[in-house]
Design an enzyme around this catalytic site. Sequence first.
Site, mmCIF file in Angstrom:
data_model
loop_
_atom_site.group_PDB
_atom_site.id
_atom_site.type_symbol
_atom_site.label_atom_id
_atom_site.label_comp_id
_atom_site.label_asym_id
_atom_site.label_seq_id
_atom_site.Cartn_x
_atom_site.Cartn_y
_atom_site.Cartn_z
ATOM 1 N N ASP A 87 0.856 -1.185 0.000
ATOM 2 C CA ASP A 87 0.000 0.000 0.000
ATOM 3 C C ASP A 87 0.901 1.248 0.000
ATOM 4 O O ASP A 87 2.125 1.128 0.181
ATOM 5 C CB ASP A 87 -0.908 -0.073 1.247
ATOM 6 C CG ASP A 87 -2.211 0.691 1.066
ATOM 7 O OD1 ASP A 87 -2.412 1.301 0.015
ATOM 8 O OD2 ASP A 87 -3.035 0.662 2.005
ATOM 9 N N HIS A 88 0.297 2.395 -0.157
ATOM 10 C CA HIS A 88 1.020 3.679 -0.274
ATOM 11 C C HIS A 88 2.528 3.618 0.003
ATOM 12 O O HIS A 88 2.965 3.526 1.129
ATOM 13 C CB HIS A 88 0.390 4.703 0.663
ATOM 14 C CG HIS A 88 -1.040 4.924 0.321
ATOM 15 N ND1 HIS A 88 -1.447 5.838 -0.619
ATOM 16 C CD2 HIS A 88 -2.160 4.281 0.741
ATOM 17 C CE1 HIS A 88 -2.760 5.766 -0.740
ATOM 18 N NE2 HIS A 88 -3.223 4.834 0.065
ATOM 19 N N ASP A 109 2.847 6.326 -4.425
ATOM 20 C CA ASP A 109 2.031 7.484 -4.073
ATOM 21 C C ASP A 109 2.854 8.761 -4.164
ATOM 22 O O ASP A 109 3.627 9.083 -3.260
ATOM 23 C CB ASP A 109 1.469 7.300 -2.653
ATOM 24 C CG ASP A 109 0.518 8.424 -2.256
ATOM 25 O OD1 ASP A 109 0.592 9.526 -2.845
ATOM 26 O OD2 ASP A 109 -0.289 8.212 -1.343
ATOM 27 N N GLY A 193 -9.163 7.179 6.284
ATOM 28 C CA GLY A 193 -9.694 7.339 7.623
ATOM 29 C C GLY A 193 -11.209 7.337 7.557
ATOM 30 O O GLY A 193 -11.811 7.092 6.507
ATOM 31 N N HIS A 222 -9.900 3.879 -2.586
ATOM 32 C CA HIS A 222 -9.226 3.902 -1.277
ATOM 33 C C HIS A 222 -10.164 4.519 -0.256
ATOM 34 O O HIS A 222 -11.114 5.207 -0.603
ATOM 35 C CB HIS A 222 -7.951 4.741 -1.361
ATOM 36 C CG HIS A 222 -6.832 4.030 -2.045
ATOM 37 N ND1 HIS A 222 -5.611 3.830 -1.453
ATOM 38 C CD2 HIS A 222 -6.751 3.453 -3.266
ATOM 39 C CE1 HIS A 222 -4.822 3.175 -2.287
ATOM 40 N NE2 HIS A 222 -5.490 2.940 -3.394
ATOM 41 N N GLY A 224 -12.216 3.127 1.992
ATOM 42 C CA GLY A 224 -13.572 2.548 1.986
ATOM 43 C C GLY A 224 -14.249 2.495 3.343
ATOM 44 O O GLY A 224 -15.457 2.241 3.409
ATOM 45 N N ASN A 246 -9.414 -0.161 5.838
ATOM 46 C CA ASN A 246 -8.419 -0.292 6.895
ATOM 47 C C ASN A 246 -8.984 0.178 8.240
ATOM 48 O O ASN A 246 -9.067 -0.595 9.191
ATOM 49 C CB ASN A 246 -7.147 0.494 6.537
ATOM 50 C CG ASN A 246 -5.989 0.201 7.473
ATOM 51 O OD1 ASN A 246 -6.127 -0.549 8.434
ATOM 52 N ND2 ASN A 246 -4.835 0.774 7.216
ATOM 53 N N THR A 247 -9.401 1.426 8.310
ATOM 54 C CA THR A 247 -9.774 2.015 9.596
ATOM 55 C C THR A 247 -10.829 1.204 10.361
ATOM 56 O O THR A 247 -10.696 1.001 11.573
ATOM 57 C CB THR A 247 -10.273 3.460 9.394
ATOM 58 O OG1 THR A 247 -9.340 4.153 8.564
ATOM 59 C CG2 THR A 247 -10.407 4.186 10.720
HETATM 60 ZN ZN ZN Z 1 -5.136 4.350 0.429
#
Ligand code: ZN
Length: 295
Positions: A87-88, A109, A193, A222, A224, A246-247
Site C-alpha cells: 500500500d502507499h 504514491d 480514515g 481507497h 472505503g 483499513n480504519t
Molecule cells: Zn489508500
Amino acid sequence: MFTFFTSRPKTLKSYVEEALAKKVAIGHFNISNIEGFWAVVNAAKKLKVPVIIGVSEGEREFMGVRQVRALVDSVKSEGFPIFLNADHTYSFEKVKEVVDAGYDSVIYDGTEQSFDDNVAATKKCVAYAKGVNKNILVEAEIGFIGKSSKVLDAIPEGVKISEEFLTKPDEAKKFRDATGVDMLAPAVGNIHGMLSGGKDPALNIGRIAEISKAVKVPLVLHGGSGNSAEDFVAAIDAGVAIIHVNTEIRVAFRDALVAQVTADPSQVAPYKVMKPTVEAMQKVVEEKLRIFNKM
Ligand SMILES: [Zn+2]
C-alpha cells in the site's frame, strides 16, 4: 462469483479483469499483525472469494517486509487466491524493496508532488517493477484524499471533496497514458480514515464513471471505511475493481482488545487475549466482502 478453483494458479491481473467484467470488487484489507492476517484469510475462505492483503510502509515495517510475503505465500500455496499489495509507498527505494520481495502489486504514491514530478517518479517505478516481474501490477493515485487510517473528527486537511477538487477525467487519462500504470486510485469524494460519526460523505459516482471511461484501466477505491453499501455497489458498477478498507478493521481490533482486557484482566495467554480481536476483525472483513462481491 469468481471462478478461482482452477488447476492453474491465476495472476492478480486476471482476477482484477474478472472483477471488472463481473461488476464485483476484490476486497483489499490492511493488516498490522497476524491476528489481522487470520481475520482476512478466514473471511475470504469462508466466502470463497479472492482477497488482497495490504500493508502500508509502517505496517510492513512492523511485520517484516519479507515475513508478510511468507505468510501470504503459506495460504497461496494451498491454491487459495490471496495476493499481497504494498500500500502507499512514497519512494522509489521502498518500491524497489517490495518488488524485490515478490509482492503482487505496489502503489506508488506521489500525490504530494507536482503532476510532472509524480509522472516522472511513477514512470521510474513502473519500469523497474515490470523489469523484475512482468505480472506485477503498479497502481498510482491521482488527487489527494488524506493520509490517515484513523477515526477523524473532520475531513482531513488538504482534502477537498467538492466537485472541482476531485480527480479530473482528462488529467487522469493524461497521467495514465504518460506512466503506463495498471490501475488508478482517484479522488472521488472518498477520504482516508473515517469520520467519527461512522458515515463518510457520499462518493461521486458520476465522476467515477467518467474517469473509468477516460482511463480504461481498473479503478481502485481507497478509504472505503465509513462508506455506505449503496455507494460501494454504485462505485463498482461505475468501474471500481478493488476497494480498500483499513480504519474499520483497526477500530474493531482496538474495541475487542479493550473489551477482552477489561473483562478478564488476569488473563495473560496472548492467544486467549487476542482471539476476540481476530473474530471482531473477521466480522468486518466478511461484511465488506459480501457487499463487494454482491453476495
Ligand atoms: Zn489508500
